[in-house]
Design a protein around this motif. Structure first.
Motif, PDB file in Angstrom:
ATOM      1  N   UNK A 127      -3.289   4.805  -4.897  1.00  0.00           N
ATOM      2  CA  UNK A 127      -3.307   3.333  -4.925  1.00  0.00           C
ATOM      3  C   UNK A 127      -4.005   2.854  -6.203  1.00  0.00           C
ATOM      4  N   UNK A 128      -5.100   3.533  -6.556  1.00  0.00           N
ATOM      5  CA  UNK A 128      -5.836   3.185  -7.774  1.00  0.00           C
ATOM      6  C   UNK A 128      -5.018   3.564  -9.013  1.00  0.00           C
ATOM      7  N   UNK A 129      -4.410   4.761  -8.968  1.00  0.00           N
ATOM      8  CA  UNK A 129      -3.607   5.239 -10.102  1.00  0.00           C
ATOM      9  C   UNK A 129      -2.409   4.341 -10.375  1.00  0.00           C
ATOM     10  N   UNK A 130      -1.952   3.640  -9.326  1.00  0.00           N
ATOM     11  CA  UNK A 130      -0.825   2.705  -9.473  1.00  0.00           C
ATOM     12  C   UNK A 130      -1.319   1.314  -9.880  1.00  0.00           C
ATOM     13  N   UNK A 149       3.812   2.998  -2.098  1.00  0.00           N
ATOM     14  CA  UNK A 149       4.331   3.916  -1.088  1.00  0.00           C
ATOM     15  C   UNK A 149       4.599   5.256  -1.752  1.00  0.00           C
ATOM     16  N   UNK A 150       4.086   6.306  -1.152  1.00  0.00           N
ATOM     17  CA  UNK A 150       4.296   7.655  -1.662  1.00  0.00           C
ATOM     18  C   UNK A 150       5.336   8.358  -0.805  1.00  0.00           C
ATOM     19  N   UNK A 151       6.441   8.768  -1.428  1.00  0.00           N
ATOM     20  CA  UNK A 151       7.529   9.440  -0.697  1.00  0.00           C
ATOM     21  C   UNK A 151       7.405  10.942  -0.895  1.00  0.00           C
ATOM     22  N   UNK A 159       3.292   7.692   2.817  1.00  0.00           N
ATOM     23  CA  UNK A 159       2.008   7.026   3.021  1.00  0.00           C
ATOM     24  C   UNK A 159       2.032   5.713   2.261  1.00  0.00           C
ATOM     25  N   UNK A 160       1.930   4.642   3.014  1.00  0.00           N
ATOM     26  CA  UNK A 160       1.916   3.328   2.362  1.00  0.00           C
ATOM     27  C   UNK A 160       0.530   2.715   2.509  1.00  0.00           C
ATOM     28  N   UNK A 197       6.808  -3.589  -4.640  1.00  0.00           N
ATOM     29  CA  UNK A 197       6.292  -2.320  -4.122  1.00  0.00           C
ATOM     30  C   UNK A 197       6.277  -1.294  -5.245  1.00  0.00           C
ATOM     31  N   UNK A 198       5.130  -0.610  -5.395  1.00  0.00           N
ATOM     32  CA  UNK A 198       5.044   0.477  -6.376  1.00  0.00           C
ATOM     33  C   UNK A 198       5.263   1.792  -5.639  1.00  0.00           C
ATOM     34  N   UNK A 199       5.985   2.692  -6.258  1.00  0.00           N
ATOM     35  CA  UNK A 199       6.362   3.922  -5.554  1.00  0.00           C
ATOM     36  C   UNK A 199       5.950   5.158  -6.360  1.00  0.00           C
TER      37      UNK A 199
END
Ligand code: ADP
Length: 500
Positions: free
Chosen positions: A248-251, A261-263, A268-269, A404-406
């Motif tokens: 979340x911080x890196x994004x 959201x990490x796929x 994990x959102x 949304x950042x992915x």
């Protein structure tokens, strides 16, 4: 002048080390897997010594790759698999047993007992979490109860507990630092996230002595120094955060309402909710995002159990694709799913449905339905599940998500990202650097040591690889989502045998 920040990315199956430069670019990296132990069905363990030796090895390797010396490294940031529990002897440094991994279900019965005894509300109000074997609390208790002599040694103050960040810092500092950061503490189910202290009442309930617990510190700040014997000089350990919070911080999700959201295997959102914790009415957990500049920031978190794993299922069990990236091309061979929906509820449904009895379902199959439609519908299921979590977050936070950042392995799939934008009705941004977890740890450490001026500089740093914008009408979106809801109801109804 130091040229790099070194990130330790201590994952569940492998450890990595990445050196980032001032632009946030990867200059060197090394990775090594370590062993997984499954001593009983549902149990998962790691060898804590191996976690340390592997991490050290990849750190030295990453430096050696580009001839970096201690003078080139400004700081170390650590990010880690969360909740995994280690207890060790403060004198000898020896773990009292193998690390109990977050996936391990050995304490599920005890977690159920806590729920039956009515502690759900108390635990949620204090820790933001739902009672589950997943978090560290019941794992620590298991070690105290079941490993011979451990309770007595803990009461005598001879033992220390830590999650993987704590263990690595302790080893790295030659036993000088016994600390964790707010984000990792918030995943133990022992930490009061409102009052920012270990919670006496919960510790008493689980019979865990406070003296084994680490000091909780800001995620960005100097924890201490690496023992000079390790890299040839004292490098500050200046950042730590659990893997999802680090991503979340890196994004650069620094503002309330920003979400990523990490796929991966699952999804994990996390949504930044600012300086106030929001307690969910919609099946999400509340967690600490990070502590920085004297403040603590919170996040809402929703997890999806099966995401990329559904593509692995298509590949390994169904043999419909040869490799998971092939799914993109295959999905593009047809113009829609032919009215078919795949609900990959292989192990039940996570947030916001929370139904452990639901099972995988394919609905709407007609004579014209081909493997391409099934593959397409499987990819769509990742987007629909993400949308369900996102709508829960919007409802809890009262903030409609604007974009949304992915990241994560499956975010490389362009078809999936386009459907995601279509279904949420908002742009999807994929960053140029997909190593957002390690980057987040590096940023936390680099900000604490002046390598980066602050969050503003990082926001400017973060490059976008591609933005996907919604390409369907609002009516079409609602129609697709309505179909998905019906499909989920089928997956849930399957588990209900009361009509027999
Ligand atoms: P984890 O960290 O959980 O191991 P990763 O972020 O490495 O996961 O992503 C791996 C997952 O992503 C796998 O489940 C795989 O099926 C899926 N995946 C990887 N590439 C693609 C792709 N191009 N399209 C769809 N799924 C993919």
């Amino acid at each position: 002048m130091p040229k790099y920040v070194m990130a330790f990315d201590a994952g569940t199956t492998s450890n990595r080390c990445i050196l980032f430069d001032r632009q946030g670019a990867i200059c060197s990296s090394a990775q090594k897997e370590f062993r997984q132990f499954f001593p009983h069905p549902g149990w998962v363990e790691h060898d804590a010594e191996e976690i340390w030796s592997t991490q050290l090895e990849v750190a030295r390797q990453a430096m050696a790759n580009i001839g970096a010396t201690v003078a080139d490294i400004c700081a170390i940031g650590i990010t880690n698999q969360r909740e995994t529990t280690i207890v060790w002897d403060r004198e000898s440094g020896e773990p009292v047993c193998r690390a109990i991994v977050w996936q391990c279900r050995r304490t599920a019965d005890y977690a159920d007992r806590l729920k039956e005894e009515g502690y759900t509300d108390m635990i949620r109000e204090k820790t933001g979490l739902v009672i589950d074997a997943y978090f560290s609390a019941t794992k620590v208790r298991w070690i105290l109860e079941n490993v011979p002599g451990v309770r007595e040694r803990a009461e005598r103050g001879e033992l220390l507990f830590g999650t993987v960040d704590t263990w690595l810092m302790w080893k790295l500092s030659g036993g000088k630092i016994h600390a964790t950061d707010y984000s990792n503490a918030s995943r133990t189910m022992l930490y009061n996230i409102r009052e920012l202290r270990w919670d006496r009442e919960i510790l008493d309930l689980l019979d865990i002595p406070e003296k084994i617990l680490p000091e909780v510190m800001p995620s960005s700040g100097i924890f201490g120094y690496a023992d000079p014997g390790i890299f040839g000089g004292p490098i500050p350990i200046a950042g730590a955060a659990g893997d999802q919070q680090a991503a979340l911080f890196g994004q650069a999700c620094f503002h309330p309402g920003d979400a990523k959201n990490t796929y991966g295997t699952g999804c994990f959102m996390l949504m930044n909710t600012g300086e106030e914790p929001i307690f969910s009415d919609n099946g999400l957990v509340t967690t600490i995002a990070w502590g920085i500049d004297g403040k603590v920031y919170y996040a809402l978190e929703g997890s999806i159990f099966v995401a990329g794993a559904a593509l692995q299922w298509l590949r390994d069990q169904m043999k419909l694709i040869d490799s998971t990236p092939d799914s993109e091309y295959m999905a593009g061979k047809v113009k829609d799913t032919h009215g078919c929906y795949v609900v990959p509820a292989f192990t039940g449904l996570g947030a916001p449905h929370w139904n452990q009895y639901a099972r995988g379902t394919i609905v709407g199959i007609t004579r014209g339905c081909s493997k391409y439609h099934i593959i397409r519908a499987t990819l769509d299921s990742l987007a629909y599940q993400t949308n369900d979590v996102l709508r829960a977050m919007n409802a809890d936070s009262g903030r409609p998500l604007t974009s949304l950042k992915v990241d994560g392995g499956a975010s490389a799939n362009n078809y999936l990202m386009q459907v995601q934008a279509d279904i949420i009705g908002a742009p999807v941004h994929r960053p140029a650097c997909v190593e957002t977890t390690a980057l987040g740890a590096a940023y936390l450490a680099g900000i604490a040591t002046g390598f980066w001026a602050g969050r503003e500089e990082i926001e400017n740093n973060s490059g976008i690889d591609r933005t996907f914008v919604p390409g369907i009408s609002g009516e079409k979106r609602e129609e697709m989502v309505r179909g998905w809801r019906r499909a989920v109801r089928c997956a849930v109804a399957w588990a209900d045998d009361s009509g027999d």
